[in-house]
Scaffold this motif. Structure first.
Motif, PDB file in Angstrom:
ATOM      1  N   GLY A 206       0.839  -1.200   0.000  1.00 49.58           N
ATOM      2  CA  GLY A 206       0.000   0.000   0.000  1.00 49.58           C
ATOM      3  C   GLY A 206       0.869   1.243   0.000  1.00 49.58           C
ATOM      4  O   GLY A 206       1.774   1.379  -0.831  1.00 49.58           O
ATOM      5  N   SER A 207       0.651   2.124   0.972  1.00 51.78           N
ATOM      6  CA  SER A 207       1.437   3.357   1.081  1.00 51.78           C
ATOM      7  C   SER A 207       2.402   3.297   2.254  1.00 51.78           C
ATOM      8  O   SER A 207       2.800   4.320   2.799  1.00 51.78           O
ATOM      9  CB  SER A 207       0.505   4.562   1.257  1.00 51.78           C
ATOM     10  N   ARG A 208       2.773   2.080   2.639  1.00 51.88           N
ATOM     11  CA  ARG A 208       3.640   1.957   3.806  1.00 51.88           C
ATOM     12  C   ARG A 208       4.990   2.658   3.587  1.00 51.88           C
ATOM     13  O   ARG A 208       5.514   3.304   4.484  1.00 51.88           O
ATOM     14  CB  ARG A 208       3.869   0.481   4.106  1.00 51.88           C
ATOM     15  N   PHE A 209       5.536   2.487   2.386  1.00 49.72           N
ATOM     16  CA  PHE A 209       6.834   3.105   2.085  1.00 49.72           C
ATOM     17  C   PHE A 209       6.652   4.303   1.151  1.00 49.72           C
ATOM     18  O   PHE A 209       5.637   4.418   0.462  1.00 49.72           O
ATOM     19  CB  PHE A 209       7.751   2.080   1.411  1.00 49.72           C
ATOM     20  N   THR A 210       7.639   5.175   1.095  1.00 45.71           N
ATOM     21  CA  THR A 210       7.626   6.215   0.078  1.00 45.71           C
ATOM     22  C   THR A 210       7.869   5.538  -1.277  1.00 45.71           C
ATOM     23  O   THR A 210       8.325   4.391  -1.339  1.00 45.71           O
ATOM     24  CB  THR A 210       8.742   7.252   0.305  1.00 45.71           C
ATOM     25  N   THR A 211       7.564   6.266  -2.344  1.00 42.51           N
ATOM     26  CA  THR A 211       7.777   5.688  -3.668  1.00 42.51           C
ATOM     27  C   THR A 211       9.235   5.254  -3.822  1.00 42.51           C
ATOM     28  O   THR A 211       9.535   4.165  -4.316  1.00 42.51           O
ATOM     29  CB  THR A 211       7.429   6.719  -4.754  1.00 42.51           C
ATOM     30  N   ARG A 212      10.124   6.111  -3.377  1.00 41.34           N
ATOM     31  CA  ARG A 212      11.552   5.797  -3.541  1.00 41.34           C
ATOM     32  C   ARG A 212      11.942   4.535  -2.768  1.00 41.34           C
ATOM     33  O   ARG A 212      12.622   3.648  -3.311  1.00 41.34           O
ATOM     34  CB  ARG A 212      12.382   6.993  -3.058  1.00 41.34           C
ATOM     35  N   GLN A 213      11.495   4.427  -1.504  1.00 36.84           N
ATOM     36  CA  GLN A 213      11.781   3.223  -0.710  1.00 36.84           C
ATOM     37  C   GLN A 213      11.205   1.981  -1.375  1.00 36.84           C
ATOM     38  O   GLN A 213      11.841   0.935  -1.478  1.00 36.84           O
ATOM     39  CB  GLN A 213      11.166   3.347   0.689  1.00 36.84           C
ATOM     40  N   LEU A 214       9.958   2.134  -1.837  1.00 36.89           N
ATOM     41  CA  LEU A 214       9.269   1.008  -2.454  1.00 36.89           C
ATOM     42  C   LEU A 214      10.048   0.493  -3.660  1.00 36.89           C
ATOM     43  O   LEU A 214      10.272  -0.719  -3.821  1.00 36.89           O
ATOM     44  CB  LEU A 214       7.862   1.455  -2.868  1.00 36.89           C
ATOM     45  N   ILE A 215      10.456   1.426  -4.517  1.00 40.25           N
ATOM     46  CA  ILE A 215      11.163   1.052  -5.746  1.00 40.25           C
ATOM     47  C   ILE A 215      12.560   0.511  -5.421  1.00 40.25           C
ATOM     48  O   ILE A 215      13.023  -0.456  -6.033  1.00 40.25           O
ATOM     49  CB  ILE A 215      11.228   2.263  -6.700  1.00 40.25           C
ATOM     50  N   GLU A 216      13.222   1.129  -4.441  1.00 40.48           N
ATOM     51  CA  GLU A 216      14.551   0.633  -4.054  1.00 40.48           C
ATOM     52  C   GLU A 216      14.456  -0.772  -3.457  1.00 40.48           C
ATOM     53  O   GLU A 216      15.269  -1.643  -3.768  1.00 40.48           O
ATOM     54  CB  GLU A 216      15.211   1.598  -3.061  1.00 40.48           C
ATOM     55  N   ASN A 217      13.459  -0.992  -2.599  1.00 37.00           N
ATOM     56  CA  ASN A 217      13.276  -2.335  -2.028  1.00 37.00           C
ATOM     57  C   ASN A 217      13.001  -3.366  -3.121  1.00 37.00           C
ATOM     58  O   ASN A 217      13.456  -4.498  -3.062  1.00 37.00           O
ATOM     59  CB  ASN A 217      12.107  -2.348  -1.036  1.00 37.00           C
ATOM     60  N   ALA A 218      12.229  -2.950  -4.104  1.00 37.88           N
ATOM     61  CA  ALA A 218      11.809  -3.908  -5.134  1.00 37.88           C
ATOM     62  C   ALA A 218      12.898  -4.152  -6.167  1.00 37.88           C
ATOM     63  O   ALA A 218      13.035  -5.272  -6.680  1.00 37.88           O
ATOM     64  CB  ALA A 218      10.545  -3.400  -5.832  1.00 37.88           C
ATOM     65  N   THR A 219      13.681  -3.121  -6.482  1.00 41.20           N
ATOM     66  CA  THR A 219      14.592  -3.232  -7.630  1.00 41.20           C
ATOM     67  C   THR A 219      16.051  -2.972  -7.271  1.00 41.20           C
ATOM     68  O   THR A 219      16.917  -3.090  -8.145  1.00 41.20           O
ATOM     69  CB  THR A 219      14.201  -2.234  -8.745  1.00 41.20           C
ATOM     70  N   GLY A 220      16.313  -2.563  -6.030  1.00 41.03           N
ATOM     71  CA  GLY A 220      17.688  -2.334  -5.635  1.00 41.03           C
ATOM     72  C   GLY A 220      18.214  -0.943  -5.944  1.00 41.03           C
ATOM     73  O   GLY A 220      19.350  -0.613  -5.609  1.00 41.03           O
ATOM     74  N   GLU A 221      17.414  -0.128  -6.596  1.00 39.95           N
ATOM     75  CA  GLU A 221      17.868   1.246  -6.857  1.00 39.95           C
ATOM     76  C   GLU A 221      16.688   2.177  -7.084  1.00 39.95           C
ATOM     77  O   GLU A 221      15.549   1.738  -7.305  1.00 39.95           O
ATOM     78  CB  GLU A 221      18.798   1.285  -8.078  1.00 39.95           C
ATOM     79  N   ASP A 222      16.953   3.467  -7.030  1.00 40.51           N
ATOM     80  CA  ASP A 222      15.921   4.475  -7.288  1.00 40.51           C
ATOM     81  C   ASP A 222      15.596   4.462  -8.785  1.00 40.51           C
ATOM     82  O   ASP A 222      16.264   3.775  -9.583  1.00 40.51           O
ATOM     83  CB  ASP A 222      16.446   5.850  -6.846  1.00 40.51           C
ATOM     84  N   LEU A 223      14.582   5.221  -9.143  1.00 42.70           N
ATOM     85  CA  LEU A 223      14.170   5.323 -10.545  1.00 42.70           C
ATOM     86  C   LEU A 223      15.376   5.473 -11.477  1.00 42.70           C
ATOM     87  O   LEU A 223      16.196   6.363 -11.298  1.00 42.70           O
ATOM     88  CB  LEU A 223      13.260   6.552 -10.710  1.00 42.70           C
ATOM     89  N   ASN A 224      15.445   4.580 -12.477  1.00 40.14           N
ATOM     90  CA  ASN A 224      16.548   4.628 -13.418  1.00 40.14           C
ATOM     91  C   ASN A 224      15.990   4.414 -14.831  1.00 40.14           C
ATOM     92  O   ASN A 224      15.541   3.310 -15.167  1.00 40.14           O
ATOM     93  CB  ASN A 224      17.569   3.534 -13.076  1.00 40.14           C
ATOM     94  N   PRO A 225      16.016   5.454 -15.660  1.00 40.39           N
ATOM     95  CA  PRO A 225      15.399   5.366 -16.993  1.00 40.39           C
ATOM     96  C   PRO A 225      16.117   4.380 -17.923  1.00 40.39           C
ATOM     97  O   PRO A 225      15.611   4.070 -18.997  1.00 40.39           O
ATOM     98  CB  PRO A 225      15.481   6.794 -17.525  1.00 40.39           C
ATOM     99  N   ARG A 226      17.282   3.890 -17.501  1.00 41.05           N
ATOM    100  CA  ARG A 226      18.027   2.943 -18.310  1.00 41.05           C
ATOM    101  C   ARG A 226      17.189   1.708 -18.655  1.00 41.05           C
ATOM    102  O   ARG A 226      17.271   1.176 -19.773  1.00 41.05           O
ATOM    103  CB  ARG A 226      19.272   2.514 -17.522  1.00 41.05           C
ATOM    104  N   PHE A 227      16.378   1.256 -17.693  1.00 48.05           N
ATOM    105  CA  PHE A 227      15.596   0.032 -17.927  1.00 48.05           C
ATOM    106  C   PHE A 227      14.522   0.243 -18.982  1.00 48.05           C
ATOM    107  O   PHE A 227      14.199  -0.652 -19.744  1.00 48.05           O
ATOM    108  CB  PHE A 227      14.987  -0.466 -16.610  1.00 48.05           C
ATOM    109  N   PHE A 228      13.998   1.437 -19.014  1.00 52.32           N
ATOM    110  CA  PHE A 228      12.989   1.768 -20.017  1.00 52.32           C
ATOM    111  C   PHE A 228      13.642   1.768 -21.398  1.00 52.32           C
ATOM    112  O   PHE A 228      13.112   1.200 -22.362  1.00 52.32           O
ATOM    113  CB  PHE A 228      12.371   3.131 -19.685  1.00 52.32           C
ATOM    114  N   ARG A 229      14.833   2.368 -21.486  1.00 54.40           N
ATOM    115  CA  ARG A 229      15.551   2.386 -22.770  1.00 54.40           C
ATOM    116  C   ARG A 229      15.855   0.965 -23.234  1.00 54.40           C
ATOM    117  O   ARG A 229      15.614   0.592 -24.379  1.00 54.40           O
ATOM    118  CB  ARG A 229      16.841   3.192 -22.619  1.00 54.40           C
TER     119      ARG A 229
END
Lengths: 493, 493
Positions: free
Chosen positions: A462-485
């Motif tokens: 849900g909203s337990r974590f901030t977006t940044r925490q959530l994404i870092e926990n899930a993927t190991g890093e903050d938003l990185n547009p490299r994956f989209f490319r």
């Protein structure tokens, strides 16, 4: 005596129940309500909205928020308190007169826009939009002062907490560097691969059956939701009863099919939000961008993948009738076609970010008073030319007047579409690492491991974590547009 | 400073808006909601119900009601104030604890009844019903003390203001004298006229088309309402957006067809309530019995008349397929068949009053503590034998356990069905006097004069007049069961 935190949870449960009624009556308005019910419904929803605002901004809530900060709370409760505070601040900050005026002016601008857009009447629209911008600037200014940030950041924060123009400038700036040339290469490559378009009519009943089959495949829980029809597809309702919609075109079935996959992504997120905290802010979806990441994960990462399209094809053939255009390679090519165009909502996933970057740059400058409404058409032309190589001179209808978002002052929303696309790519990259067999799993219809991963990493929090925490926990890093490319290059080059 | 009356109108407008949301969410629950949404919906509706109760019973409302009584008001405002006072008194009279306990005990009894009825478990049901009766007696006692009337009269007044057991005893007493012999004569007569029953399947789509065609014919405004499906047909929604439902049986189309006509009668009343007072109590339908008079006017007086059935027949043949059973005389006989049976909701209009008189006599005695729950089965058997000549010994399922009404303590409701049937006959008698050509008009599909008459005499008045005034203005006299008797004799002898 009950704790301040307990008082807050009771108040937010009450707000959530009223929100439930608002959501269902809102869904009904878009799907079921006959036109004659409109005025009474509007008045009823507005009355409930006033009530919810009063309950949320009650003085006691402010006191409880202060007191609860000093009470002993566990991590989840602390996160819940953070979200409560955020909801209170957002609501209490604006004077009632501004809220009301913005709502009136926005409704007027949107209403007129519905006629002005087909009439290509930029002058008429601009006059109303100026009023909307004036009030949105006033709102942004108040929020900026309270948050200690820039005006646009204050609006952005409404949809994607923690996101800033600085971060967007850097992320979107990177995209801008490689996107136009990537797009050109893909278009050039695809020009050598013609696709055949299946010709309708495709019975609405068959399209509905396909939509329902897709939803089942994607684990939509029909015991806790429905699929209906509306003019503009959306995901509404409440987590216990999620209402998604689509629209059918008898001449073409792929839009409705992909629309259902998209909304099912939103719906599965809602249906799997943490039930143990239901009714509390911490149980709500994290943000607009994370919500969009789930719909785009379903639609783009999964739904338009070669493996998923192969999986789907037999059912498509059964329901739509076997024909040469549904030969596998052509069906996949159809669903992966890249073709820059004027209209955002019709855009493929490669050109889509260009539409967003353009809008972001214009709306940021507008809110920061660097430009005025009269400057929009010229900027639109320049940026469309630069990003997509398309000319929109004099075509306001399919240019700067095409979207509903600005008509009611929803500035700060557009970036969440492309943030969602980037989060989706980043999440799918982690799925691939966690599930090495994911491609063959998809081809075989074994999707449960993917849903389990999303449940584990996104939905249950849900909203337990901030977006940044959530994404870092899930993927190991903050938003990185490299994956989209990488995703775009892998799929399209 | 605004007048007390003006304050009251604002408060009741607000209540009406919340009532709108409650009505739509309630309709959704019965027609659209998946099972998983039930618990959250129940909590949301209960929260709104508590809020509406709080708003209505606020101390300020009591003060305004007293003050407004001394303000200068026109006739309509005076009537509105009377209805406001009535709503306040009804709501404010009961202690919150009693309301809550009654709601819980009623919900428990109803829930268990859904299993107990098919299981024919009278002992299990009786145990719960005793609790319901205990609380209903307590409620009735409080209302009786406040109104200065008997307990049962106090409950009756909730559904049909001004009605008393004394008046029912006299009216139903008269019916009891002629009904059993009339019924016997009709049954004897019809036994010499066999009817052929059309055999299905009848496509649900065709039945829907027939329902829609009927609603159009009956002036239902589709711009302000819909037809949907639910387990138990009802008329819901709000006057600006009336939602009626039916249910389809593939083996038999007449029930759904007549059900739609019935609910359309309710709907047309709602759709034609006075719009200029919308949101105020005076704009609401007069009473449960008058509401039922409109549905029964549509279904029985109009819908089952020989002329209307002739008018309908070509469309029925087109949609259901021409066949010998749809030959005109047989089709009419089918729709006018009289056959006493155990089940109230399946009863024809001749035997229906017997079901009601039986229930009225039992529930009145129950509320007045003249009998106890354990006495019901024996009384039921005796009265079924006396009124309809049927034996229900040991068959609780199709006897005293067949209805939902008592499970949640809706004592006082049953009489309104037969009051409605009698009002309908009395109103149609006046229509015949006002429109001498009405029979040929109906046969030719010229129904507008009938709707105009109802609009003029019933619909446009909302709750402006008492039931007695309304009926006297429309028909020249108070309720007179003579017209109902004439109607039955004319149609069936």
């Amino acid at each position: 005596m009950s704790s301040a935190y307990a008082n807050l949870t009771r108040t937010f449960t009450r707000l959530s129940r009223f929100g439930h009624l608002s959501a269902i009556a809102g869904w009904d308005m878009m799907t079921m309500m006959p036109p004659g019910g409109s005025s009474a419904r509007g008045a009823a929803l507005a009355e409930l909205s006033v009530l919810r605002h009063e309950i949320l901004t009650d003085k006691a809530v402010a006191q409880w928020l202060d007191q609860a900060a000093n009470e002993t709370l566990n991590d989840v409760e602390r996160a819940n308190l953070r979200e409560m505070r955020r909801a209170y601040d957002q609501a209490a900050l604006l004077p009632a007169a501004l809220v009301e005026e913005k709502s009136l002016v926005g409704a007027r601008c949107e209403h007129a826009w519905r006629q002005q857009r087909p009439a290509n009447d930029w002058q008429g629209f601009a006059a109303n939009l100026k009023e909307v911008v004036k009030l949105s600037r006033a709102e942004a200014e108040l929020r900026a002062q309270a948050n200690g940030c820039s005006r646009y950041d204050a609006l952005l924060d409404l949809y994607e907490p923690g996101m800033t123009a600085a971060k967007l400038d850097s992320t979107f700036g990177e995209l801008k560097q490689w996107l136009p040339s990537l797009l050109a290469r893909i278009v050039e490559k695809q020009s050598r691969q013609p696709v055949a378009v299946p010709v309708g009519p495709f019975a609405v009943e068959s399209q509905q059956l396909l939509g329902n089959a897709l939803m089942k495949l994607l684990n939509f829980d029909f015991n806790a939701g429905r699929l209906d029809v509306s003019a503009h597809p959306f995901c509404g309702g409440v987590p216990e009863d999620v209402r998604i919609t689509t629209r059918y075109n008898a001449n073409e079935f792929i839009s409705a099919m992909m629309g259902v996959i998209h909304e099912t992504g939103h719906a599965c997120y809602e249906q799997n939000l943490p039930k143990q905290w239901a009714g509390q802010p911490v149980a709500l979806a994290r943000s607009t961008a994370i919500h969009e990441s789930q719909s785009l994960f379903f639609e783009k990462q999964l739904g338009r993948s070669t493996e998923f399209l192969s999986l789907l094809l037999p059912q498509v053939k059964t329901l739509m009738g076997d024909r040469p255009e549904l030969e596998e390679a052509n069906f996949i090519a159809l669903n992966q076609r890249v073709k820059p165009g004027l209209i955002r909502v019709d855009a493929d996933e490669v050109s889509y970010p260009a539409h967003i970057i353009l809008r972001y740059e214009i709306e940021r400058a507008l809110i920061e008073s660097e430009i005025e409404v009269d400057d929009i058409p010229t900027l639109w032309q320049e940026k469309m030319q630069a990003l997509l190589g398309l000319d929109t001179t004099g075509n306001y209808r399919d240019g700067c007047m095409q979207d509903i978002h600005w008509t009611d002052g929803s500035f700060g929303y557009f970036p969440t579409y492309t943030l969602g696309a980037m989060y989706a790519a980043q999440l799918f990259n982690s799925v691939k690492k966690a599930l090495p067999q994911v491609h063959s799993d998809i081809r075989e219809g074994n999707l449960q491991p993917i849903f389990d991963w999303l449940q584990q990493n996104i939905w249950q929090h849900g909203s337990r974590f901030t977006t940044r925490q959530l994404i870092e926990n899930a993927t190991g890093e903050d938003l990185n547009p490299r994956f989209f490319r990488q995703h775009l290059e892998n799929r399209y080059l």
